[in-house]
Design a protein around this motif. Structure first.
Motif, PDB file in Angstrom:
ATOM      1  N   ALA A   1       0.835  -1.202   0.000  1.00  0.00           N
ATOM      2  CA  ALA A   1       0.000   0.000   0.000  1.00  0.00           C
ATOM      3  C   ALA A   1       0.869   1.251   0.000  1.00  0.00           C
ATOM      4  CB  ALA A   1      -0.935   0.002   1.203  1.00  0.00           C
ATOM      5  N   ALA A   2       1.954   1.214   0.762  1.00  0.00           N
ATOM      6  CA  ALA A   2       2.872   2.352   0.807  1.00  0.00           C
ATOM      7  C   ALA A   2       3.545   2.561  -0.547  1.00  0.00           C
ATOM      8  CB  ALA A   2       3.917   2.139   1.896  1.00  0.00           C
TER       9      ALA A   2
ATOM     10  N   ALA B   1       1.105   4.317  -2.741  1.00  0.00           N
ATOM     11  CA  ALA B   1       0.938   5.710  -2.337  1.00  0.00           C
ATOM     12  C   ALA B   1       2.131   6.559  -2.759  1.00  0.00           C
ATOM     13  CB  ALA B   1       0.734   5.792  -0.827  1.00  0.00           C
TER      14      ALA B   1
ATOM     15  N   VAL C   1       4.477  10.076   3.739  1.00  0.00           N
ATOM     16  CA  VAL C   1       3.506   9.305   2.962  1.00  0.00           C
ATOM     17  C   VAL C   1       3.355   7.902   3.534  1.00  0.00           C
ATOM     18  CG1 VAL C   1       3.093   8.195   0.724  1.00  0.00           C
ATOM     19  CG2 VAL C   1       3.751  10.601   0.814  1.00  0.00           C
ATOM     20  N   VAL C   2       4.478   7.272   3.876  1.00  0.00           N
ATOM     21  CA  VAL C   2       4.430   5.918   4.432  1.00  0.00           C
ATOM     22  C   VAL C   2       3.703   5.917   5.770  1.00  0.00           C
ATOM     23  CG1 VAL C   2       5.785   3.967   5.253  1.00  0.00           C
ATOM     24  CG2 VAL C   2       6.521   5.210   3.212  1.00  0.00           C
TER      25      VAL C   2
ATOM     26  N   ARG D   1       1.408   8.086   6.841  1.00  0.00           N
ATOM     27  CA  ARG D   1      -0.026   8.308   6.596  1.00  0.00           C
ATOM     28  C   ARG D   1      -0.692   7.035   6.090  1.00  0.00           C
ATOM     29  NH1 ARG D   1       1.907  12.847   3.170  1.00  0.00           N
ATOM     30  NH2 ARG D   1       2.352  14.588   4.574  1.00  0.00           N
ATOM     31  N   THR D   2      -0.007   6.331   5.201  1.00  0.00           N
ATOM     32  CA  THR D   2      -0.555   5.094   4.641  1.00  0.00           C
ATOM     33  C   THR D   2      -0.699   4.032   5.713  1.00  0.00           C
ATOM     34  OG1 THR D   2       0.498   5.600   2.512  1.00  0.00           O
ATOM     35  CG2 THR D   2      -0.250   3.336   2.862  1.00  0.00           C
TER      36      THR D   2
ATOM     37  N   THR E   1      -4.188   2.165   6.891  1.00  0.00           N
ATOM     38  CA  THR E   1      -4.290   0.834   6.281  1.00  0.00           C
ATOM     39  C   THR E   1      -4.201  -0.249   7.340  1.00  0.00           C
ATOM     40  OG1 THR E   1      -3.187   1.713   4.308  1.00  0.00           O
ATOM     41  CG2 THR E   1      -3.335  -0.690   4.509  1.00  0.00           C
TER      42      THR E   1
ATOM     43  N   ASP F   1      -2.736  -4.956   4.187  1.00  0.00           N
ATOM     44  CA  ASP F   1      -2.001  -4.542   2.987  1.00  0.00           C
ATOM     45  C   ASP F   1      -2.743  -4.954   1.731  1.00  0.00           C
ATOM     46  OD1 ASP F   1       0.010  -3.285   1.642  1.00  0.00           O
ATOM     47  OD2 ASP F   1       1.619  -4.650   2.242  1.00  0.00           O
TER      48      ASP F   1
END
Length: 216
Positions: free
Chosen positions: A119-120, A123, A196-197, A199-200, A204, A207
């Motif tokens: 997911a990261a 993103a 970003v990581v 926040r993800t 989340t 995954d």
């Protein structure tokens, strides 16, 4: 609480972008209302783990992301797995150079990151930041702290629902000579990548399925 760590300079460098990025990312996230602690780790086998575990006790974070420099890599590397092996090609900052030693004596051969690395990855790509899922964090102090972190989160200090993992960043642009061809990345981009990581990870719970493997 979010804990971000980076390393002090090593190998003759005067800066380490992992710490520069971690410190800057913590400011970005604080401005967004998150509780964040940033910690610079010594680039020393053993001692780095002691410092990290003290921070885990002190802050009781729900999310831990350790960051290290992978000079020569062109992208943000989301590390998938930490192995129970120290095999140092160069000495650490205290002169230690373990060869074929276990990070955790008698511990598991490996741990997977508990970050949503796929997911990261998605993103980061959506944000226009070059990124990859990496299958090896090496066998130096970066892998050492990654394996020790996951062991702590699974069995000891910090063992709870805390999630954690490791990210490698490239050289910072100012570290490499212009026109030399060595991959690098601006510090501001690395800091935003870490944000970003985070926040993800916070958004989340499971995954995603995304092809990001390698053939060799």
């Amino acid at each position: 609480m979010i804990l971000l760590t980076g390393f002090e300079p090593f190998g003759g460098e005067t800066t380490n972008p992992s710490w520069t990025a971690a410190a800057a990312a913590s400011e970005i996230l604080r401005a967004e209302g998150h509780a964040v602690a940033a910690l610079e780790l010594p680039c020393v086998f053993g001692q780095s783990v002691t410092v990290l575990e003290d921070a885990l006790r002190r802050h009781s974070p729900g999310l831990v992301i350790c960051v290290g420099q992978a000079g020569g890599r062109p992208r943000i590397s989301l590390e998938r797995v930490a192995i129970n092996c120290d095999d140092a090609r160069i000495p650490d900052n205290a002169g230690n150079r373990p060869v074929d030693e276990e990070v955790v004596p008698g511990g598991p051969a490996a741990y997977f990151s508990s970050l949503p690395v796929k997911a990261a990855l998605g993103a980061l790509r959506a944000a226009g930041i070059p990124a990859e899922v990496s299958q090896s964090a090496g066998t130096y102090v970066c892998n050492h702290i990654f394996h020790a972190l996951m062991h702590s989160l699974n069995t000891g200090v910090g063992a709870s629902a805390t999630r954690g993992g490791f990210i490698h960043v490239p050289y910072e642009t100012r570290q490499v000579p212009k026109g030399g061809g060595t991959p690098s990345m601006p510090a501001a981009v690395m800091a935003e990548a870490l944000a970003v990581v985070v926040r993800t990870a916070l958004a989340t719970t499971a995954d995603v399925k995304l092809s990001a493997g390698t053939v060799h």
